[in-house]
Design an enzyme around this catalytic site. Sequence first.
Site, mmCIF file in Angstrom:
data_model
loop_
_atom_site.group_PDB
_atom_site.id
_atom_site.type_symbol
_atom_site.label_atom_id
_atom_site.label_comp_id
_atom_site.label_asym_id
_atom_site.label_seq_id
_atom_site.Cartn_x
_atom_site.Cartn_y
_atom_site.Cartn_z
ATOM 1 C CG HIS A 53 -2.706 5.409 -1.679
ATOM 2 N ND1 HIS A 53 -1.946 4.293 -1.878
ATOM 3 C CD2 HIS A 53 -3.825 5.228 -2.421
ATOM 4 C CE1 HIS A 53 -2.571 3.465 -2.700
ATOM 5 N NE2 HIS A 53 -3.722 4.005 -3.044
ATOM 6 C CD GLU A 89 -5.537 5.422 -12.578
ATOM 7 O OE1 GLU A 89 -5.071 4.495 -13.265
ATOM 8 O OE2 GLU A 89 -5.971 5.241 -11.425
#
Lengths: 334, 371
Positions: A139, A70
Amino acid sequence: MSKKSFRTAINEAMAQEMRRDPRVIVMGEDVAGGQGAPGDDDAWGGPMGVTKGLQPEFGRDRVLDTPITESGFIGAAVGAAATGLRPIADLMFVDFMGVCFDQIFNQAAKFRYMFGGKAVTPVVIRTMFGAGFRAASQHSQCLYPLFTHIPGLKVVVPSNAYDAKGLMIQAIRDDDPVIFFEHKMLYDDMDEVPDESYTIPFGEANLTREGKDVTIVALGRMVKMANEAADLLKKQGVSCTVIDPRTISPMDTDSILESVEDTGRLVVVDEAHPRCNIATDISALVAQEAFGALKAAIQMVTPPHTPVPFSPALEDIYIPNTAKIIEAVRKTMR
Amino acid sequence: MLPIMEPPRPGCKPPVMDATENRFTEEASAPAEAVLGYVYDEQKQGETAAMQFNREQLLEAYRKMRTIREFEDRVHIEFSAGGIPGFVHLYAGEEASAIGVCMNLDDRDKIASTHRGHGHCIAKGCDVDGMMAEIFGKDAGLCGGKGGSMHIADLEKGMMGANGIVGGGPPLICGAALTAKTLKTGGVAVAFYGDGASNQGTTMESLNLAKAWNLPAIFVVEDNGYAESTSSNWSVSGTQLGRAAGFGIPAVQVDGLDFFAMYEAGKEAVARARNGGGPSLIHAKLNRYYGHFEGDAMTYRGAGEVERLRVEADPLTFFRKRVTEAGLLEHSQLDEIDTTVKAEIDESVVKAKAGPMPLAAKLLTDVYVSY
């Protein structure tokens, strides 16, 4: 015009912009999927299938799978934006911002200011958020308040498929860095969505219900619940205005203040943790700018100050719901 | 000429599987020699060629290196006198790296720099008056006084910014290289970063991404031996070449005091990138003459270390020696540049000091293109 899902609306927005502008590219982990693998190309189209079909149409040069990296690829998207592309980077779950936040808030957000107005960084970072998926603490978060805090970023939180398409096209054409939040529980929601391209300007709220007694401001998936609450309350003789800001940076503060001036009562529904979130932000705004109009204390409907739990029994009581919104509205009416 | 090749990884002994005992072993490596600072290797002089440059190019290279040195020495003085706000990090001693690499670049190419960015700005053609004004926080600064020393940028020149975040640049140049590749501009992108940034995850991720995407990217590790106050002998595990090898990226270690060696390494890396050959890494060994930041008492450096390096490891002195001994330039030509550059920097300081501060209204502008 036809019924399309939230997922299809966003996909259509990206595809139409990619056809219109060769500088628009898509990158992220598994945005096509299957790179270097023996099976199918475009195997995934993102974990929720939102980018499905883009790679076959536009090729791997414009739909780039990335390693799981990322910091690397969000930084690359920012660097590409500053040098002439218009990347759409897929930060799969907003929870993953923890490993690439520097590239967003120290680099992308600050180039224009630090460089004296000479930089443009037209990058869109798409990201999933929100509870309800039994996806547990890492998440499921609603981290849009963190991005809203940062000058230089724009923050978009669509609540329905029609808005999602128009706001995505606006985001791609916008010259500033945009963080585009997609609630994972909305992907299958259907809505009338025009086939042609259209934009929805940032900073213009949508009034999804109009009433005279109470103003409810809600974001993302919470707009659905606020609408349901308003419809139930209407049958009980309480009429509510529901305001969906759609973008929280910039935010249409005028619409909120005007409505509170009319109703004198405010409920803010926010799926983000209760401290320093959008509910506290809007409450502070109204307390400062429309104090004289208030007939009752402002009510905030949020989850508790805990991580998102896994067990369905716990997650279901964690998330704000229609009953909690009705209860908050009732409190302002006492 | 120092060829860039699949690296020999000197000093880096990869772990090998011991088949008999089925466990990893590692050959004991000799402890790093305790060298204070990197000193020019006279033996290597013959390996690089100054002859390929014409007189104008040599004068230009020297003029740019002298501009960096004069700029930094002057900022040091002005900072000490109290005229410059905030932090500054000076590049003096490292000039051959920025100029050697950037003389291979043109307007298509982008660079990302570090907190120690003045040299890279000058090497990529940023306006010296605008830089000086920026460092003084003045309205005429390259960034209107909003960036300062750590954020000087000029995107029109392909200078994507000094960067206050250690390891901030490598991901950005992956993006710039992707732009060049996607739009087929023929451009390349270069990240200059230090031995400290070489330990950041962003740097490792960028090496991997650049290789996976086969980007026209060049990573230049400017190893001045210290990450802030911490020695790279201690903080960098393995070697820079070993790390590049781990990603399958061609790499070379270069004498960073030698303009010609840096130029040659840059030339090969740029050629590889432009020809679709993907990323390269250049490990430049060099020194900084000043502290991590101005005001750093440098108590972590050895006794007499900096004084010795200024005499024994000055890239400008070596350049002068090379080109005059080879009969390519006269001392008088270089002396003339010294005089001219000093006057230019004097002038830039005078202008910067005299220029107005930004108006208060500028506080609120340039956050967004539109909002």
